[in-house]
Design an enzyme around this catalytic site. Structure first.
Site, PDB file in Angstrom:
ATOM      1  N   HIS A 189      30.980  39.704  35.618  1.00  0.00           N
ATOM      2  CA  HIS A 189      32.290  40.238  35.978  1.00  0.00           C
ATOM      3  C   HIS A 189      32.430  41.573  35.243  1.00  0.00           C
ATOM      4  O   HIS A 189      32.440  41.605  34.026  1.00  0.00           O
ATOM      5  CB  HIS A 189      33.362  39.249  35.551  1.00  0.00           C
ATOM      6  CG  HIS A 189      34.744  39.618  35.996  1.00  0.00           C
ATOM      7  ND1 HIS A 189      35.168  39.474  37.303  1.00  0.00           N
ATOM      8  CD2 HIS A 189      35.794  40.140  35.315  1.00  0.00           C
ATOM      9  CE1 HIS A 189      36.420  39.866  37.402  1.00  0.00           C
ATOM     10  NE2 HIS A 189      36.831  40.284  36.210  1.00  0.00           N
ATOM     11  N   ASP A 194      34.929  44.419  34.871  1.00  0.00           N
ATOM     12  CA  ASP A 194      36.255  44.952  35.161  1.00  0.00           C
ATOM     13  C   ASP A 194      36.115  46.448  35.399  1.00  0.00           C
ATOM     14  O   ASP A 194      35.581  47.178  34.560  1.00  0.00           O
ATOM     15  CB  ASP A 194      37.215  44.641  34.008  1.00  0.00           C
ATOM     16  CG  ASP A 194      37.655  43.186  34.038  1.00  0.00           C
ATOM     17  OD1 ASP A 194      37.919  42.674  35.141  1.00  0.00           O
ATOM     18  OD2 ASP A 194      37.735  42.563  32.974  1.00  0.00           O
ATOM     19  N   ASP A 220      39.517  36.581  38.948  1.00  0.00           N
ATOM     20  CA  ASP A 220      40.294  37.002  37.781  1.00  0.00           C
ATOM     21  C   ASP A 220      41.640  37.627  38.149  1.00  0.00           C
ATOM     22  O   ASP A 220      42.268  38.262  37.314  1.00  0.00           O
ATOM     23  CB  ASP A 220      39.442  38.017  36.978  1.00  0.00           C
ATOM     24  CG  ASP A 220      39.970  38.248  35.582  1.00  0.00           C
ATOM     25  OD1 ASP A 220      40.632  37.340  35.046  1.00  0.00           O
ATOM     26  OD2 ASP A 220      39.719  39.340  35.018  1.00  0.00           O
ATOM     27  N   HIS A 258      42.361  44.848  39.437  1.00  0.00           N
ATOM     28  CA  HIS A 258      43.215  43.817  38.835  1.00  0.00           C
ATOM     29  C   HIS A 258      43.512  43.960  37.340  1.00  0.00           C
ATOM     30  O   HIS A 258      44.131  43.064  36.759  1.00  0.00           O
ATOM     31  CB  HIS A 258      42.677  42.416  39.151  1.00  0.00           C
ATOM     32  CG  HIS A 258      41.361  42.087  38.498  1.00  0.00           C
ATOM     33  ND1 HIS A 258      40.185  42.051  39.188  1.00  0.00           N
ATOM     34  CD2 HIS A 258      41.033  41.764  37.232  1.00  0.00           C
ATOM     35  CE1 HIS A 258      39.189  41.717  38.380  1.00  0.00           C
ATOM     36  NE2 HIS A 258      39.683  41.541  37.176  1.00  0.00           N
TER      37      HIS A 258
END
Ligand SMILES: [Zn+2]
Length: 944
Positions: A223, A225, A335, A535
């Site tokens: 993941h 970000d 997420d 996000h």
């Protein structure tokens, strides 16, 4: 033989540590270690011309975000000829290993060894390391010290023995392991320690599962970000490091599959590191590097408009198709902070039938009841959903998480299949060799679920092959946590709302203008907006640097949109609703998608001084000089709207126990208090068409608020145009309207529709919704009467009893200590109405409030499109692949019917959201007929 559990287990642990220490014992120093001066993020090419000086092990580097380039020169020992050689690199920073101008691998605390030769040839070896002075999560715990830099011979036997032993050891000590098996493992592992006979371990691995066992598909993942505790520029380097490491491990472990979402990250690699991109393409073709998710980024899923969510999927799927010849069948949003009820329909419209997340496992009031279920959206569209039972997208793929997956799955009656998403994430990094070694050993070992490496698609196909009746979950998946993210970083929220509106208008005007549709520029601006809907950007949960980037991007969007919408003499109504507006002291009237004309107005508006009032044909509003609204008479019904003074400006202690920028904790609600009264008021506008009174007050400790309260002739809206100079700390600002309305649910606009949420705290599910997301309106209606709060840039609302509130500003101090400090401009309005929100035209007023008339260079003589029926025509654009028009409609009220659309069409087709799968519609005199169901989103392609 003396049996003693504690001695045995401690001995086994000690033995494991010794085996681990023995992995890299044959090492050689790097003969020459040089370092560059401190630089910014520069290219490899630019790094070649830097001046290098000798560096030392133990030397520290900084400050945060600085970069240093290292040159490593050495001669490989002759006795390593033909051996595999690793670079052992230890620092708290994030390193990138380069060789001959190509990225080899990432180097971080979890990936501290990287292969530099698979079969060494004695001689010179030249390497480079680009060291970023930031950890995987931004600021490192310690200064970035170069603790280790040496070469080591790869000892395959030591490596295998350690992992064979360690997995069995952790299985033995797990409390859920069958006692007989644990005892056998204990006895045999101790015998191995006694004898060092590896056949003992091999025999243990011959123990297999029973016929029926839980089955896990394990997919590697990182993941990343797109921005969070680091700026966008660092994210690119994170993707480089993470993807390079993943590619290397794919060669070492042929079964290894790495799923990677977010087209934007691939697009960066394509643009800036073509060599790495070509290696990714090869592994995509080989089925090991697997694009997933189908979206441009993993966006926030509460705040973006319905059209933005469509574009996330449209641009994501188109990118994957164009680059890799493949579409994603899974939506991947592990997420995001809540999932709007229109998502299943939007996924389906983009060719996606499956959805993965795990975030709801963080819920603070009610844990999700299912790990595998059918999610039915607002319109009835269904997708198959899986929440990995390990409750993480950063699994360590160890015994503990394999067993947790099998044991804590909540739908074992219907399913024996789970997905394990493994690899270091959030800041990237990805899977480690240790994880892959574990999974190779867990394929079919007694005591562990049957585990295989595979793709998300393979996992979902296995699920779909199960003959199961799934639980069905209907509507929005509200996230019972992180309720501050609807409000934090107000400038980003404002930028989002304005950009969505602006791009929508620019597309419409582009179509009206005829031939020179600004396709490339619209594409660029849309992608810039989609990026900023990531996000952790749009929710307001990132560091200062990220919001400096976002401010630049939203300014660029504003500038770009302005260039696409050059000012001109024609006032165009870009909305789907007819309107009457006061502009420049005149009344204007317009049909949907048409040019406004000046009209006369019979009714008017007036100010009274004693008492202080604003009055038009809809409302008579009484003010206290302190700025509050003492009463509102709604003339068409004769009803008083308020039970107590309204527009009560409230301050709350907003100091969450953790996750400062993310959370509004429940106890915050106890601390509300009225703000200071206005110190002065003045009449700023007093004409027959518009009256405005301004109130100014101090606010909290060090802030000020000025509100211009506006009432226009003929308008049902009482508007509050607000400027706040905000310098508070851990304080939440709300405006409250105590309505004389009783209803169990309030309604909030959400993407392509609405969500209803309770106005009471009867159950834990109700209590959890003490602060909720909404778009342009929140409404509380009882039969026959109600009132709506309209906003131009706010997304956080609450309603308890009759008290309808909007959250205006927060002041969290972490991770951005300057969050929301400074000047804010925003507007909200109260619209009392007869009837419910649907028939009262609340949606129309909310749309008009957000979309003033656009004065531009083209003004259609006739309305561009007329829709007879309860469908909203939200978007008018050119098709992605032709000059056809694309019209996007949605049914906003939850009703069924048939609409007739007049748009001067020659031919028309219903398509999916990707503008494909055309089904021709009958066209008659330029119009077509569109049957629709409740909450439906409809795309029509039109040839003219
Ligand atoms: Zn994330």
């Amino acid at each position: 033989m003396i049996s003693h559990l504690d001695y045995t287990r401690r001995r086994l642990r000690q033995a494991s540590e010794r085996l681990r220490d023995g992995l890299f014992t044959d090492t050689a120093p790097v003969a020459e270690l040089l370092v560059s001066p401190r630089v910014d993020r520069i290219s490899w090419r630019d790094a070649q011309s830097l001046d290098y000086r000798p560096a030392e092990i133990g030397e520290r580097f900084g400050p945060l975000w600085a970069t240093y380039w290292f040159r490593l020169g050495t001669t490989l020992p002759a006795e390593w000829s033909g051996e595999r050689v690793e670079l052992l690199w230890q620092s708290e920073g994030e390193g990138t290993l380069w060789r001959d101008g190509r990225v080899v691998a990432g180097l971080n605390t979890h990936h501290a060894a990287a292969t530099v030769a698979d079969s060494a040839t004695p001689g010179e070896l030249e390497l480079q390391v680009e060291l970023a002075c930031n950890g995987l999560f931004g600021r490192p715990d310690r200064p970035v010290e170069l603790a280790r830099c040496e070469l080591a011979r790869w000892d395959a036997t030591a490596w295998k023995t350690f992992h064979d032993f360690e997995l069995l050891r952790t299985l033995e000590s797990h409390p859920a392991t069958d006692p007989s098996l644990a005892a056998l493992l204990r006895r045999e592992l101790e015998r191995f320690v006694d004898t060092k006979d590896v056949t003992i371990l091999e025999q243990l691995y011959a123990l297999h599962n029973a016929d029926y066992a839980h089955e896990i598909v394990a997919v590697g993942h990182a993941h990343i970000d797109t921005a969070w505790l680091w700026p966008l520029a660092e994210t690119f380097r994170k993707t480089q490091r993470t993807f390079a490491t993943a590619l290397r491990y794919m060669d070492e472990y042929p079964g290894y599959v790495f799923a990677c979402s977010q087209a934007q990250q691939y697009a960066w690699i394509k643009e800036r590191d073509p060599d790495l991109y070509s290696r990714i393409r090869a592994k995509v073709a080989a089925g090991q590097f697997v694009p997933t998710g189908g979206s441009w980024v993993e966006p926030d899923l509460n705040i973006p408009s319905g059209e933005s969510l469509v574009r996330q999927l449209l641009h994501g799927q188109r990118f994957f198709e164009q680059e890799f010849g493949t579409r994603c069948a899974e939506f991947w949003a592990p997420d995001a902070f809540g999932y709007t009820g229109q998502l299943p329909q939007l996924m389906r419209g983009a060719g996606i039938t499956r959805f993965l997340t795990q975030k709801l496992s963080w819920n603070r009031f009610n844990k999700p009841e299912n790990h595998t279920f059918t999610w039915q959206g607002d319109d009835g569209s269904e997708v198959l959903v899986h929440f990995p039972p390990a409750d993480t997208y950063n699994s360590m793929a160890d015994v503990n998480e394999l067993l947790k997956t099998a044991h804590e799955h909540k739908n074992l009656e219907q399913s024996r299949t789970s997905l394990l998403v493994f690899g270091y994430g959030d800041g990237g990094g990805g899977p480690t060799r240790e994880m892959l070694e574990n999974l190779e050993r867990a394929v079919d070992l007694q005591g562990l679920p049957r585990t295989r490496l595979g793709t998300p698609t393979e996992f979902f196909e296995a699920l779909e092959a199960e003959d199961a009746v799934r639980p069905v979950v209907v509507g929005e998946l509200y996230f019972e946590y992180h309720r501050g993210v609807y409000t934090s970083q107000a400038a980003v929220k404002r930028g989002n709302r304005r950009s969505e509106q602006g791009l929508r208008d620019a597309e419409l005007i582009g179509v009206l203008r005829g031939d020179d549709y600004p396709r490339a520029e619209l594409d660029r601006l849309w992608k810039l907006l989609l990026l900023n809907q990531f996000h952790d950007i749009l929710p307001g949960s990132s560091i200062r640097l990220v919001y400096e980037d976002a401010a630049r991007d939203f300014a660029e969007l504003e500038r770009g949109i302005e260039e696409l919408l050059p000012p001109g003499p024609h006032p165009v109504n870009t909305t789907a609703f007819s309107r009457r507006d006061v502009v420049d002291g005149q009344m204007w009237e317009a049909e949907p998608f048409a040019t406004a004309v000046q009209v006369s107005e019979r009714s008017n508006v007036a100010i009274g001084r004693t008492p202080l009032t604003l009055e038009n044909n809809h409302l008579r509003v009484r003010f206290d000089p302190d700025g509050s609204v003492l009463g509102i008479l709604h003339k068409p019904t004769g009803r008083e709207v308020l039970t107590a003074p309204g527009n009560r400006i409230e301050l709350y202690d907003d100091d969450p126990v953790e996750f400062d920028a993310w959370d509004i904790d429940p106890y915050t609600l106890h601390t509300g208090r009225g703000a200071q009264p206005a110190e002065k008021w003045e009449v700023v506008t007093e004409t027959l068409l518009r009256c405005e009174i301004a109130f100014e007050r101090p606010l909290g400790e060090a802030s000020r608020m000025r509100q211009v309260v506006r009432l226009d002739a003929g308008s049902p809206r009482l508007e509050f145009h607000t400027t706040v100079d905000w310098h508070e700390s851990h304080t939440l600002l709300k405006a409250c309207f105590p309505l004389d309305v009783r209803a169990a649910n309030a309604t909030y606009e959400m993407p392509f529709g609405y969500a209803e949420r309770p106005t009471h705290y009867s159950t834990s599910f109700d209590r959890a919704k003490y602060e909720v997301p909404g778009h342009r309106f929140a409404d509380l209606s009882e039969h026959g009467f109600g009132a709506a709060l309209l906003t131009d840039s706010k997304y956080g609302y609450s309603c308890y009893g009759g008290d309808l509130r909007v959250s205006l500003l927060r002041s969290p101090k972490s991770p951005d200590p300057e969050a929301d400090m400074g000047t804010h401009e925003f507007a909200y309005a109260l619209m009392p109405h007869a009837g419910g929100w649907r028939e009262a035209g609340v949606l129309r007023e909310a749309a008009l409030f957000n979309a003033p008339l656009r004065w531009t260079t083209v003004g259609p003589a006739e309305p561009f499109a007329i829709v007879d029926g309860d469908l909203v025509l939200e978007t008018i654009k050119r098709a992605e692949d032709s000059d056809d028009l694309v019209l996007r409609f949605y049914e906003p009220y939850g009703g069924r019917g048939v609409a007739r659309v007049h748009v001067d069409a020659a031919r028309a087709w219903r398509t999916n959201l990707l503008e494909e799968e055309p089904q021709e519609l009958a066209v008659e005199s330029g119009a077509f007929v569109l049957p629709f169901r409740p909450r439906e989103v409809i795309t029509v392609k039109v040839a003219r």
